[in-house]
Design a protein around this motif. Sequence first.
Motif, short mmCIF file in Angstrom:
data_model
loop_
_atom_site.label_atom_id
_atom_site.label_comp_id
_atom_site.label_asym_id
_atom_site.label_seq_id
_atom_site.Cartn_x
_atom_site.Cartn_y
_atom_site.Cartn_z
N ALA A 3 0.78 -1.14 0.08
CA ALA A 3 -0.03 0.16 -0.01
C ALA A 3 1.04 1.13 -0.06
O ALA A 3 0.47 2.24 -0.45
N GLY A 4 2.02 1.04 0.76
CA GLY A 4 2.89 2.35 0.73
C GLY A 4 3.28 3.13 -0.25
O GLY A 4 2.96 4.53 -0.25
N PRO A 5 3.47 2.64 -1.66
CA PRO A 5 3.91 3.51 -2.71
C PRO A 5 2.76 4.23 -3.20
O PRO A 5 2.91 5.19 -4.03
N PHE A 6 1.57 3.68 -3.03
CA PHE A 6 0.31 4.50 -3.41
C PHE A 6 0.08 5.94 -2.49
O PHE A 6 -0.85 6.40 -3.05
N LEU A 7 0.92 5.94 -1.48
CA LEU A 7 0.68 7.13 -0.84
C LEU A 7 1.57 8.32 -1.24
O LEU A 7 1.47 9.46 -0.61
N TRP A 8 2.24 8.26 -2.40
CA TRP A 8 3.13 9.16 -3.00
C TRP A 8 2.81 9.51 -4.55
O TRP A 8 3.53 9.44 -5.10
N PRO A 9 1.55 9.84 -4.63
CA PRO A 9 1.19 10.00 -5.99
C PRO A 9 1.90 11.32 -6.65
O PRO A 9 2.17 12.27 -5.83
N LEU A 10 2.23 11.34 -7.75
CA LEU A 10 3.05 12.53 -8.46
C LEU A 10 2.42 13.97 -8.26
O LEU A 10 3.02 14.89 -7.85
N ASN A 11 1.06 13.89 -8.28
CA ASN A 11 0.27 15.08 -8.14
C ASN A 11 0.09 15.52 -6.79
O ASN A 11 -0.24 16.80 -6.57
N TRP A 12 0.77 14.89 -5.91
CA TRP A 12 0.85 15.40 -4.37
C TRP A 12 2.38 16.00 -4.41
O TRP A 12 2.62 16.56 -3.39
N GLY A 13 3.05 15.82 -5.17
CA GLY A 13 4.55 16.65 -5.05
C GLY A 13 4.39 17.92 -5.72
O GLY A 13 3.38 18.51 -6.13
N TYR A 17 0.39 16.01 1.96
CA TYR A 17 -0.58 14.75 2.38
C TYR A 17 0.02 13.43 2.63
O TYR A 17 -0.25 12.71 3.55
N SER A 18 1.13 12.95 1.97
CA SER A 18 1.81 11.83 2.15
C SER A 18 2.39 12.03 3.57
O SER A 18 2.44 11.08 4.27
N TYR A 19 2.93 13.01 3.89
CA TYR A 19 3.81 13.14 5.20
C TYR A 19 2.82 13.03 6.30
O TYR A 19 3.14 12.52 7.50
N ALA A 20 1.59 13.88 6.05
CA ALA A 20 0.43 13.72 7.12
C ALA A 20 -0.07 12.18 7.41
O ALA A 20 0.01 11.89 8.81
N ILE A 21 -0.35 11.32 6.46
CA ILE A 21 -0.64 9.98 6.77
C ILE A 21 0.72 9.23 7.27
O ILE A 21 0.31 8.65 8.17
N CYS A 22 1.90 9.54 7.01
CA CYS A 22 3.03 8.98 7.54
C CYS A 22 3.01 9.42 9.34
O CYS A 22 3.15 8.35 10.11
N ILE A 23 2.78 10.43 9.36
CA ILE A 23 2.89 11.06 10.80
C ILE A 23 1.57 10.09 11.72
O ILE A 23 2.13 9.76 12.67
N ALA A 24 0.58 10.09 11.14
CA ALA A 24 -0.46 9.55 11.70
C ALA A 24 -0.11 7.91 11.95
O ALA A 24 -0.36 7.42 13.04
N THR A 25 0.08 7.29 11.03
CA THR A 25 0.40 5.99 11.08
C THR A 25 1.55 5.55 11.94
O THR A 25 1.43 4.39 12.70
N LEU A 26 2.53 6.54 11.96
CA LEU A 26 3.70 6.33 12.84
C LEU A 26 3.23 6.32 14.52
O LEU A 26 3.71 5.67 15.37
N GLY A 27 2.19 7.31 14.43
CA GLY A 27 1.78 7.37 15.92
C GLY A 27 0.95 6.33 16.45
O GLY A 27 1.23 5.79 17.63
N VAL A 28 0.36 5.66 15.52
CA VAL A 28 -0.44 4.29 15.74
C VAL A 28 0.75 3.25 16.23
O VAL A 28 0.16 2.67 17.15
N ALA A 29 1.52 3.09 15.19
CA ALA A 29 2.50 2.08 15.71
C ALA A 29 3.09 2.28 16.88
O ALA A 29 3.54 1.13 17.72
N THR A 30 3.46 3.32 17.18
CA THR A 30 4.20 3.83 18.39
C THR A 30 3.31 3.38 19.78
O THR A 30 3.89 2.72 20.68
N ALA A 31 2.09 3.70 19.66
CA ALA A 31 1.16 3.30 20.77
C ALA A 31 1.06 1.55 20.97
O ALA A 31 1.22 1.20 22.00
N MET A 32 1.06 1.07 19.76
CA MET A 32 1.18 -0.42 20.01
C MET A 32 2.47 -0.98 20.29
O MET A 32 2.27 -2.01 21.23
N ILE A 33 3.57 -0.26 20.20
CA ILE A 33 4.91 -0.66 20.88
C ILE A 33 4.55 -0.68 22.31
O ILE A 33 5.07 -1.43 23.19
N GLY A 34 3.91 0.39 22.74
CA GLY A 34 3.92 0.69 24.16
C GLY A 34 3.06 -0.34 24.87
O GLY A 34 3.33 -0.69 25.95
N VAL A 35 1.95 -0.77 24.28
CA VAL A 35 1.26 -1.74 24.94
C VAL A 35 1.84 -3.14 24.93
O VAL A 35 1.74 -3.61 25.92
#
Length: 473
Positions: free
Chosen positions: A405-415, A420-438
Amino acid sequence: MSLADEKLETTDASSGLSSHSRDNLEKRLVRKLDQRMSIIVLLYAMNNIDRGNITSAQLAGFGEDLHLQGSQYATLLSIIYVGFIIMQVPANMFLHWLERPAILIPWSMVIWGIISALTGFYTQVLLARLLLGFAEAPFFPGIMFLLSGWYKRDELAVRATIVSFGSVLSTAFGSLFASVVLTSMQGILGQAGWRWLFYLEGGITIIVAICAMFIIPSFPHNTKWLTSEERSLAISRLADDGYGRMDGPGKRTSIQGLRDALCDWKVWWFTILLTIERIALSFGFYFPTLVASMGYDMTVTLLLVAPPSVLAAIGAFVFSRYSDRTQKRAVFILASNALTAVGFIMSFCTIDTAARYTSLFLMTQNAGGQMVLWAWIKNTFAREPAKRAVAIAAINGLSSVGTVAGPFLWPLNWGPNYRYSYAICIATLGVATAMIGVMHLHLKLVNAQIERNEHEVQDINDLPDPVGFRYLV
């Protein structure tokens, strides 16, 4: 006498060696093993080069020559992971049954080297990338299972990180090699430079794989270049560290290991965690593109890709070294994620060239956290080899959904800013970090229960785990 002292006395008596002699022999054994295992760094580099050379080719007319449109390039990047998802669990189950990584891993390299070289000939590159995924599938989980079959739990993170230096070699020297090939071999024998890149890198992989057949070990009980004393120590030191045996009575089959792994919720938790984290780290697919978006030409872009990777390697070594030394995992993964998040936020908030290039150095610091995370996964499933083989492959293979799924988060028209790509990355990294804590909190509770059991039990044979065993958290 405590239970731990009783077990230590039994172990020393069975070894037939004094404590000093055993320590000296163990140091020689680990040093000998490290020398053999060092070739895996090169294998890992070739694995990354053959999978990622398409990103360098894209800078030299690959997409234009094949008339790629829309999301077709992203599809080429992600299709390789379909093979990972399908084949990694069967491949590691087969490796557990075969018990010969010295055979399986190099031969899988030969096959993917051939496919990679032929990619330069294929007009149907999508098919070639799909087959490449199937051929590469046994490699990473096989390497991780091999390392966990030799090294103790507090030795794994730094070894996994040293292996990951192959990724740095592939990014740094692979980019330099690609730059030379793409600029100097364009038009030779009527072939585009990117086609020569596939030919040469695939051929080099085949040569390296043939050499590796004579160097890589299998497992302690069936590796011929060990002395009988070294073999006995290699097996006993893992048993003392809480590992189950690869051979002998009581060994579980690959099918039993499959059932054990699929019934353990921790396997699924790590799978979901890593899936989400791989979505967050999908910027790696477009690393040359992100550098090029700052306005540099192809040659300068490929040269600027290398420094962040070199710093990532240094950071990864520091993280894993201290993780092994302190026998802690989660805190180092969390620190790595924090640095990566800062990099994402910087790129999200600014278009300044210097700041965005600096942010790439921070984003690549995820490399250290990833290696410590893999050491943590192997530590968590250390007890039973059959289950560990399936768990490693299942977590890595199924979490490849995130890589698809990852490569589709970086469409050329977002460049070129990709906010938008970085916003999604920040959100998903936050969820993963919380799961590590659990998971960290859960394993701490389990360790507390193990300690209570040791204090309350009358006979050590009634304990479900070896005396002194604790999950690394």
